[in-house]
Structures are given as C-alpha cells and as structure tokens.
Design a protein around this motif. Structure first.
Motif, PDB file in Angstrom:
ATOM      1  N   ARG A 193      -1.851  -3.695 -13.524  1.00  0.00           N
ATOM      2  CA  ARG A 193      -0.971  -2.540 -13.331  1.00  0.00           C
ATOM      3  C   ARG A 193      -1.741  -1.231 -13.493  1.00  0.00           C
ATOM      4  N   GLU A 194      -2.548  -1.135 -14.566  1.00  0.00           N
ATOM      5  CA  GLU A 194      -3.260   0.106 -14.831  1.00  0.00           C
ATOM      6  C   GLU A 194      -4.357   0.367 -13.794  1.00  0.00           C
ATOM      7  N   THR A 195      -4.980  -0.689 -13.294  1.00  0.00           N
ATOM      8  CA  THR A 195      -5.974  -0.513 -12.237  1.00  0.00           C
ATOM      9  C   THR A 195      -5.314   0.054 -10.986  1.00  0.00           C
ATOM     10  N   ALA A 196      -4.169  -0.495 -10.639  1.00  0.00           N
ATOM     11  CA  ALA A 196      -3.454  -0.023  -9.454  1.00  0.00           C
ATOM     12  C   ALA A 196      -2.949   1.408  -9.627  1.00  0.00           C
ATOM     13  N   ARG A 197      -2.687   1.814 -10.858  1.00  0.00           N
ATOM     14  CA  ARG A 197      -2.185   3.174 -11.111  1.00  0.00           C
ATOM     15  C   ARG A 197      -3.290   4.219 -11.081  1.00  0.00           C
ATOM     16  N   GLY A 228       9.807  -4.923 -10.024  1.00  0.00           N
ATOM     17  CA  GLY A 228      10.488  -5.030  -8.738  1.00  0.00           C
ATOM     18  C   GLY A 228       9.591  -5.477  -7.606  1.00  0.00           C
ATOM     19  N   ARG A 229       8.292  -5.396  -7.805  1.00  0.00           N
ATOM     20  CA  ARG A 229       7.331  -5.862  -6.809  1.00  0.00           C
ATOM     21  C   ARG A 229       5.936  -5.842  -7.421  1.00  0.00           C
ATOM     22  N   VAL A 230       5.024  -6.559  -6.792  1.00  0.00           N
ATOM     23  CA  VAL A 230       3.620  -6.463  -7.157  1.00  0.00           C
ATOM     24  C   VAL A 230       3.119  -5.107  -6.681  1.00  0.00           C
ATOM     25  N   PRO A 231       2.308  -4.385  -7.474  1.00  0.00           N
ATOM     26  CA  PRO A 231       1.811  -3.083  -7.023  1.00  0.00           C
ATOM     27  C   PRO A 231       1.223  -3.139  -5.623  1.00  0.00           C
ATOM     28  N   ALA A 232       1.582  -2.153  -4.802  1.00  0.00           N
ATOM     29  CA  ALA A 232       1.193  -2.168  -3.391  1.00  0.00           C
ATOM     30  C   ALA A 232      -0.322  -2.120  -3.196  1.00  0.00           C
ATOM     31  N   LYS A 233      -1.043  -1.525  -4.140  1.00  0.00           N
ATOM     32  CA  LYS A 233      -2.496  -1.444  -3.997  1.00  0.00           C
ATOM     33  C   LYS A 233      -3.179  -2.812  -4.122  1.00  0.00           C
ATOM     34  N   ILE A 234      -2.499  -3.785  -4.724  1.00  0.00           N
ATOM     35  CA  ILE A 234      -3.069  -5.132  -4.814  1.00  0.00           C
ATOM     36  C   ILE A 234      -2.841  -5.805  -3.478  1.00  0.00           C
ATOM     37  N   SER A 235      -3.865  -5.773  -2.633  1.00  0.00           N
ATOM     38  CA  SER A 235      -3.704  -6.176  -1.235  1.00  0.00           C
ATOM     39  C   SER A 235      -3.962  -7.655  -1.000  1.00  0.00           C
ATOM     40  N   ASN A 236      -4.954  -8.214  -1.701  1.00  0.00           N
ATOM     41  CA  ASN A 236      -5.359  -9.593  -1.460  1.00  0.00           C
ATOM     42  C   ASN A 236      -5.611 -10.318  -2.766  1.00  0.00           C
ATOM     43  N   VAL A 237      -5.211 -11.580  -2.803  1.00  0.00           N
ATOM     44  CA  VAL A 237      -5.477 -12.451  -3.936  1.00  0.00           C
ATOM     45  C   VAL A 237      -6.209 -13.677  -3.405  1.00  0.00           C
ATOM     46  N   ILE A 238      -7.383 -13.956  -3.971  1.00  0.00           N
ATOM     47  CA  ILE A 238      -8.196 -15.097  -3.564  1.00  0.00           C
ATOM     48  C   ILE A 238      -8.158 -16.124  -4.685  1.00  0.00           C
ATOM     49  N   LEU A 239      -7.669 -17.307  -4.389  1.00  0.00           N
ATOM     50  CA  LEU A 239      -7.576 -18.382  -5.372  1.00  0.00           C
ATOM     51  C   LEU A 239      -8.611 -19.442  -5.009  1.00  0.00           C
ATOM     52  N   ALA A 240      -9.662 -19.539  -5.812  1.00  0.00           N
ATOM     53  CA  ALA A 240     -10.751 -20.468  -5.537  1.00  0.00           C
ATOM     54  C   ALA A 240     -10.581 -21.723  -6.373  1.00  0.00           C
ATOM     55  N   SER A 241     -10.417 -22.868  -5.723  1.00  0.00           N
ATOM     56  CA  SER A 241     -10.205 -24.147  -6.410  1.00  0.00           C
ATOM     57  C   SER A 241      -9.133 -24.016  -7.494  1.00  0.00           C
ATOM     58  N   PRO A 242      -7.961 -23.509  -7.138  1.00  0.00           N
ATOM     59  CA  PRO A 242      -6.960 -23.221  -8.177  1.00  0.00           C
ATOM     60  C   PRO A 242      -6.456 -24.471  -8.893  1.00  0.00           C
TER      61      PRO A 242
END
Length: 383
Positions: A193-197, A228-242
């Motif tokens: 959250r703080e990174t996106a802010r 209410g939503r994931v911060p809009a600045k978080i554009s992509n999530v990469i899950l490696a061998s989750p």
C-alpha cells in the motif's frame, strides 16, 4: 489421506533431495560488508523490508525467528563479472572476494519514516518498483543474493524491494514457515500500500516465489477487502512456482474483485518441491504444479480473465528440483527482463520478445501452445 507403501519412500526421497539442494553452502552468514568492490563488478541497491528478528551473528543480519515489527534495511550487493546468467557465486570465506563472489558493500538501517525518501532517491526513469517475496526454506542472505541475481540478470530499469518473512531455512520447518507467512500478511500489505502511495512510484510489479505466493496473494486480497480494490499502481503479479492450494487460489482471486492486477504464473509439472508440498498439504494440487495438458485445467484457465500461465516443464537448465527456474534459467530471466525493461506487461500478447531465447519462448502469439521449451497459455480478455 492414506499413504501407500510406494508413496512413503518417494516422499522421503523428495525430502532428501530438498536437503541436498541447500540455499547456501554453510550456516554462517554471507552478508559481512567488504571494504570495496572489484574492477568490472556491478552493484544492485536493494531496500529490504522484513518481519524477521535481528541477529548479532556476523554476516547474518536477520535470522529465521519472528521479529517484533517491520524493519527496513538498505543492502548494496556487488556482483562479480564473467558469470553465467542465473548463477550465484557464494562467498567461500568469512569475507567475500568481490572479484569472484557475491558480496555486500553496504548495510544500513532505514527508519520507517525514511522509506519514502528511499523511493525518491532510487527512482528510476519510469518510476517502476519490483517487490520480490521469497519462498520456503530461505535464509535472509539467500533471499538477498537471489533477488540481487534476478535484478542484475534481467537488466531491467526498476527499483528493487525485497520483502523477507521469517523462514528458518530448514526443510523440516515447513509448518513454521507457513505460519510465518500468516504472521507477515499485514506487514506485506502495508509495504504494498505504501509503495503504491509514494509519489516517486508510478508502477509496482510484484514477484513471489513458492510459499511467498500464498503470502502475496493473501495480502493483495486483504488490500482489496479493506480498500475496495487492489491499488491501481500494482499492475502485474508474477507467481513463480507458487506453493498455493489451487482451491484457495480460486477463492482469493474471486475475492479480489475485477479490479485486480494481471497475474502471470510459472508452472512446472515436474516440480519436485511442490510434489512434497502437495503430500504435506493433504494431496491438494499446488498452483505451480498444475497440468496444463489436461483439458479441464486448460478450460478453467481460459475462463479466467487477466491470467497467463507459462509452462516451464520442458526447460532443462533450471535447478535440480525444478522449483526455481524463474531465476536460474537464462531464458526465463531474460524474458522477464525484456518485458519489464520495455514497460510491457509480462502477459501482453501484443508485445514481441527480443533476443533469441525470449523470441523462441514467446513466439508470435499468446493464447496458444508455442515453441518449446516454454509453453504459454492465456485466459480471458484482459491480457
């Protein structure tokens, strides 16, 4: 779940294989700072956020126990020249040799009030941040060196942030590690959250490996429910061998709502670490080990918007457990770097890869099975 007579030896063999593939060559820490770097070496400047307890042992910095709060440290890692992409050259002595080994050149605490200033001081041209969440059986020094290796080998223009949760770095502490991800959920949500802010940040990409994927997806879900939503600045999530229960993942994605980041998943049917995790977890398939050759699984993916899966099963140049190919395989690392450095989404079907390995891996279209060794599958219409 009952165990057959043949299943027990197989699981024991998997456990022994995990023991054999250690994250670091010894129990001593590798983060003792050196006086200076070496000619030809390059550095990676990382902001590490951690819920680990601090350690007084030389070169350890943070141990595998749970800390009293969230701490921040600036770590500068020197990476030697003339090394293979995907490799880590561990220090063989108490003090690393920067000419031939990974070494730390600077360690400094960052107060919580100074984090925004760190972002401002480390802002890259496109104001992009990569947050990496490591997986199970990972010590702090292992997480630092692995992330530094990934960032260096990708050659991407971004500010690197490591989120390190309290893993003891021991194979038989699986349950402790899993509970440590729950312990750290609020803190990762805070960092996201703080990174996106931050006004010094325009885009956030999150990369999570193994058990770190559970922590990451759960923290994103928490943000969605709280804000209410994931911060809009978080554009992509990469899950490696989750290492993430498939049924739980379905629920988490649904509860994030429609305004969630694009999700890219690296899977491998021959992931030996996830085979052991499946056994420990009651036989439920892990997301990182789904079989995309099965029609039912493929149909479910195709019905999921904004999700792309890259099947790495055929890659032969990863690690011995087939669990860290996202970092150790030159093809995958260069693919990530090509996409991130150009500002393209990892799962953007309109962007052509550059470089021989990446071009062969992606082909000309996402949504179909493409040239070996990486098979790409896409779902929905948001990619």
């Amino acid at each position: 779940m009952s165990c057959s007579k043949t299943a027990v030896p197989r699981i024991l063999a998997l456990a022994l294989a995990l023991l054999a593939v250690s994250c670091a060559p010894s129990d001593r820490g590798a983060l003792t700072p050196v006086a200076e770097t070496a000619p030809g070496a390059t550095t990676v400047d990382i902001l590490a956020a951690t819920t680990r307890a601090p350690s007084d042992l030389p070169g350890v910095v943070y141990n595998g126990e749970r800390g009293s709060g969230l701490s921040f440290t600036n770590v500068v890692v020197s990476i030697p020249p003339n090394r293979e992409v995907g490799s880590i050259q561990w220090p063989r002595q108490a003090i690393a040799d920067p000419a031939t080994e990974f070494a730390v050149t600077s360690l400094s605490d960052v107060p919580r009030s100074g984090v925004l200033a760190w972002y401002k001081g480390h802002a890259v041209k496109k104001k992009r941040v990569l947050i990496f969440v490591h997986g199970f059986n990972t010590r702090f020094d292992s997480a630092v060196f692995r992330f530094a290796q990934i960032v260096h080998d990708m050659h991407a223009d971004l500010a690197p942030v490591l989120f390190s949760w309290p893993s003891r770095g021991q194979v038989f502490d699986y349950n402790y590690d899993r509970e440590s991800t729950n312990f750290s959920r609020n803190d990762l949500a805070y960092v996201l959250r703080e990174t996106a802010r931050s006004p010094a940040v325009d885009e956030v990409v999150v990369m999570a490996h193994s058990m770190g994927a559970w922590l990451t997806v759960e923290s994103l879900r928490q943000l969605a429910l709280q804000d209410g939503r994931v911060p809009a600045k978080i554009s992509n999530v990469i899950l490696a061998s989750p290492d993430l229960d498939l049924d739980v993942f379905r629920r988490q994605i649904a509860e994030m709502g429609p305004k969630r980041p694009r999700i890219t998943i690296f899977v491998s049917r021959n992931d030996r670490a996830l085979a052991l995790s499946r056994f420990i977890s009651g036989g439920v398939t892990r997301v990182g080990a789904v079989d995309l050759t099965q029609e039912a699984t493929l149909a479910e993916l195709e019905a999921s918007e904004g999700i792309v899966a890259l099947d790495l099963s055929a890659l032969q140049n990863g690690d011995a457990l087939n669990h860290s190919k996202f970092a150790t395989s030159p093809e995958v690392v260069q693919l990530l770097g090509t996409r991130l450095s150009s500002g393209q989404n990892i799962n953007d079907q309109s962007a052509a890869a550059t470089g021989a390995g990446a071009a062969q891996a992606l082909g000309n279209a996402v949504g179909t099975v493409v040239a070996s060794p990486i098979l790409v599958f896409t779902g929905g219409g948001r990619n």
